[in-house]
Design a protein around this motif. Structure first.
Motif, mmCIF file in Angstrom:
data_model
loop_
_atom_site.group_PDB
_atom_site.id
_atom_site.type_symbol
_atom_site.label_atom_id
_atom_site.label_comp_id
_atom_site.label_asym_id
_atom_site.label_seq_id
_atom_site.Cartn_x
_atom_site.Cartn_y
_atom_site.Cartn_z
ATOM 1 N N ASP A 72 -86.214 19.261 -9.193
ATOM 2 C CA ASP A 72 -85.272 18.862 -8.146
ATOM 3 C C ASP A 72 -84.322 17.770 -8.651
ATOM 4 O O ASP A 72 -83.113 17.786 -8.369
ATOM 5 C CB ASP A 72 -86.021 18.347 -6.920
ATOM 6 N N GLN A 73 -84.894 16.809 -9.383
ATOM 7 C CA GLN A 73 -84.060 15.751 -9.932
ATOM 8 C C GLN A 73 -83.044 16.300 -10.917
ATOM 9 O O GLN A 73 -81.863 15.914 -10.911
ATOM 10 C CB GLN A 73 -84.939 14.695 -10.612
ATOM 11 N N VAL A 74 -83.476 17.198 -11.778
ATOM 12 C CA VAL A 74 -82.566 17.799 -12.761
ATOM 13 C C VAL A 74 -81.472 18.586 -12.058
ATOM 14 O O VAL A 74 -80.290 18.521 -12.421
ATOM 15 C CB VAL A 74 -83.349 18.700 -13.735
ATOM 16 N N ALA A 75 -81.855 19.331 -11.010
ATOM 17 C CA ALA A 75 -80.874 20.111 -10.259
ATOM 18 C C ALA A 75 -79.852 19.199 -9.582
ATOM 19 O O ALA A 75 -78.650 19.484 -9.564
ATOM 20 C CB ALA A 75 -81.578 20.980 -9.221
ATOM 21 N N ALA A 76 -80.362 18.072 -9.013
ATOM 22 C CA ALA A 76 -79.462 17.123 -8.361
ATOM 23 C C ALA A 76 -78.502 16.510 -9.370
ATOM 24 O O ALA A 76 -77.296 16.354 -9.108
ATOM 25 C CB ALA A 76 -80.269 16.032 -7.661
ATOM 26 N N GLN A 77 -79.019 16.153 -10.540
ATOM 27 C CA GLN A 77 -78.154 15.603 -11.586
ATOM 28 C C GLN A 77 -77.116 16.624 -12.038
ATOM 29 O O GLN A 77 -75.939 16.296 -12.249
ATOM 30 C CB GLN A 77 -79.003 15.140 -12.776
ATOM 31 N N ALA A 78 -77.573 17.851 -12.191
ATOM 32 C CA ALA A 78 -76.651 18.914 -12.608
ATOM 33 C C ALA A 78 -75.557 19.113 -11.568
ATOM 34 O O ALA A 78 -74.378 19.292 -11.902
ATOM 35 C CB ALA A 78 -77.422 20.217 -12.836
ATOM 36 N N GLU A 79 -75.949 19.072 -10.278
ATOM 37 C CA GLU A 79 -74.957 19.241 -9.210
ATOM 38 C C GLU A 79 -73.949 18.087 -9.215
ATOM 39 O O GLU A 79 -72.742 18.294 -9.032
ATOM 40 C CB GLU A 79 -75.682 19.308 -7.864
ATOM 41 N N THR A 80 -74.477 16.856 -9.421
ATOM 42 C CA THR A 80 -73.588 15.699 -9.487
ATOM 43 C C THR A 80 -72.627 15.809 -10.660
ATOM 44 O O THR A 80 -71.421 15.538 -10.542
ATOM 45 C CB THR A 80 -74.407 14.411 -9.625
ATOM 46 N N GLN A 81 -73.137 16.224 -11.808
ATOM 47 C CA GLN A 81 -72.289 16.392 -12.991
ATOM 48 C C GLN A 81 -71.234 17.467 -12.767
ATOM 49 O O GLN A 81 -70.079 17.320 -13.167
ATOM 50 C CB GLN A 81 -73.152 16.723 -14.212
ATOM 51 N N GLN A 82 -71.648 18.561 -12.115
ATOM 52 C CA GLN A 82 -70.690 19.625 -11.810
ATOM 53 C C GLN A 82 -69.601 19.117 -10.860
ATOM 54 O O GLN A 82 -68.422 19.457 -11.003
ATOM 55 C CB GLN A 82 -71.412 20.822 -11.199
ATOM 56 N N SER A 83 -70.027 18.274 -9.887
ATOM 57 C CA SER A 83 -69.056 17.703 -8.951
ATOM 58 C C SER A 83 -68.058 16.804 -9.678
ATOM 59 O O SER A 83 -66.844 16.888 -9.464
ATOM 60 C CB SER A 83 -69.774 16.908 -7.865
ATOM 61 N N PHE A 84 -68.586 15.942 -10.576
ATOM 62 C CA PHE A 84 -67.709 15.084 -11.370
ATOM 63 C C PHE A 84 -66.767 15.910 -12.237
ATOM 64 O O PHE A 84 -65.582 15.605 -12.372
ATOM 65 C CB PHE A 84 -68.531 14.143 -12.244
ATOM 66 N N ALA A 85 -67.320 16.967 -12.835
ATOM 67 C CA ALA A 85 -66.507 17.830 -13.694
ATOM 68 C C ALA A 85 -65.411 18.517 -12.893
ATOM 69 O O ALA A 85 -64.267 18.637 -13.342
ATOM 70 C CB ALA A 85 -67.384 18.870 -14.390
#
Length: 274
Positions: A72-85
């Protein structure tokens, strides 16, 4: 036949040796550890495996729960990174669009400036052509030698006052001191005393003919000077052989006396209303 069994202790069939169970447990935990889970829980799980299957299951459940939380943490980080990107990409696109629009506006401004400069140049050239044409017409035009005057003596009028027996020019009514103008463009070839003509001026016109202005009270030009239509060349008077102030005007084919032509016809041929 009697079945004999060897003496000694025997384990129930189907139960894997403890070393095998421990190996499997370690393999699962190692897999979770490769995903970033801290493997500190492995020791209790391995220790519990010695006491029974329940303890082993509890360790695995802990590992699975921790793996889910990590996922879940990895998915949340990935989503945040995708949002920043996505935000960075949108910002970059907006900047690119802004640069493109600025370039378009600059090109449009340049085009308008060039069009305006071209139009201004064309207008300036048109004005210059019009001015040159107006000047050309002015220099080629003819005017009366005395503005607003009239003829007091006609061409070839008979009288004993003239040595030839007839008038070689025309007389314009003019009080003494009236401005006398060159009838057209030309160059002064004589300016001074002319005997019976008194103070006189002879001009070679640009068309090759000659004009004479006589009985002047004063002169405003000199020999060799270029004159233009309407330019003042002197003042009328009563010098020479006269009975009163006036302007004697002649048109000639040469600068010499006796080459006179009809001055009225001459002026009319050059557009002067007389």
């Amino acid at each position: 036949m009697a079945i004999t069994r060897t003496t000694g202790k025997h384990r129930r069939p189907g139960r894997a040796p403890r070393t095998a169970r421990s190996g499997a447990n370690l393999a699962g935990i190692a897999t979770l550890a490769a995903s970033g889970v801290v493997a500190g829980f492995a020791a209790p799980a391995l220790a519990a495996s010695d006491d029974g299957r329940g303890a082993e299951d509890t360790g695995l459940r802990q590992a699975v729960a921790m793996g889910d939380e990590l996922a879940d943490q990895v998915a949340a980080q990935a989503e945040t990174q995708q949002s920043f990107a996505a935000e960075a990409a949108a910002k970059a696109q907006a900047e690119a669009d802004a640069r493109k629009e600025a370039a378009r506006l600059a090109a449009e401004a340049k085009r308008k400036a060039e069009a305006a400069a071209k139009k201004a140049k064309q207008e300036r050239e048109a004005k210059e052509r019009a001015a040159r044409e107006a000047e050309r017409k002015r220099l080629n035009m003819f005017v009366l030698p005395v503005s607003g005057s009239y003829l007091s003596t006609s061409y070839q009028a008979s009288s004993g006052l003239w040595s030839s027996g007839s008038h070689t020019g025309v007389d314009f009514h003019a009080a003494s001191g009236t401005s006398v103008h060159s009838v057209g463009s030309g160059t002064v070839v004589e300016a001074g005393w002319g005997g019976a003509y008194g103070n006189n001026i002879v001009i070679k016109m640009n068309d090759g003919t000659y004009t004479q202005y006589a009985h002047l009270s004063s002169l405003s030009v000199s020999v060799g000077q270029a004159v233009t239509p309407g330019q003042q060349i002197g003042l009328s008077g009563a010098t020479g052989n006269v009975t009163g102030p006036h302007l004697h005007f002649e048109a000639r084919t040469s600068p010499d006396y006796g080459s006179d032509i009809d001055p009225v016809a001459y002026l009319r041929s050059h557009g002067v209303n007389i």
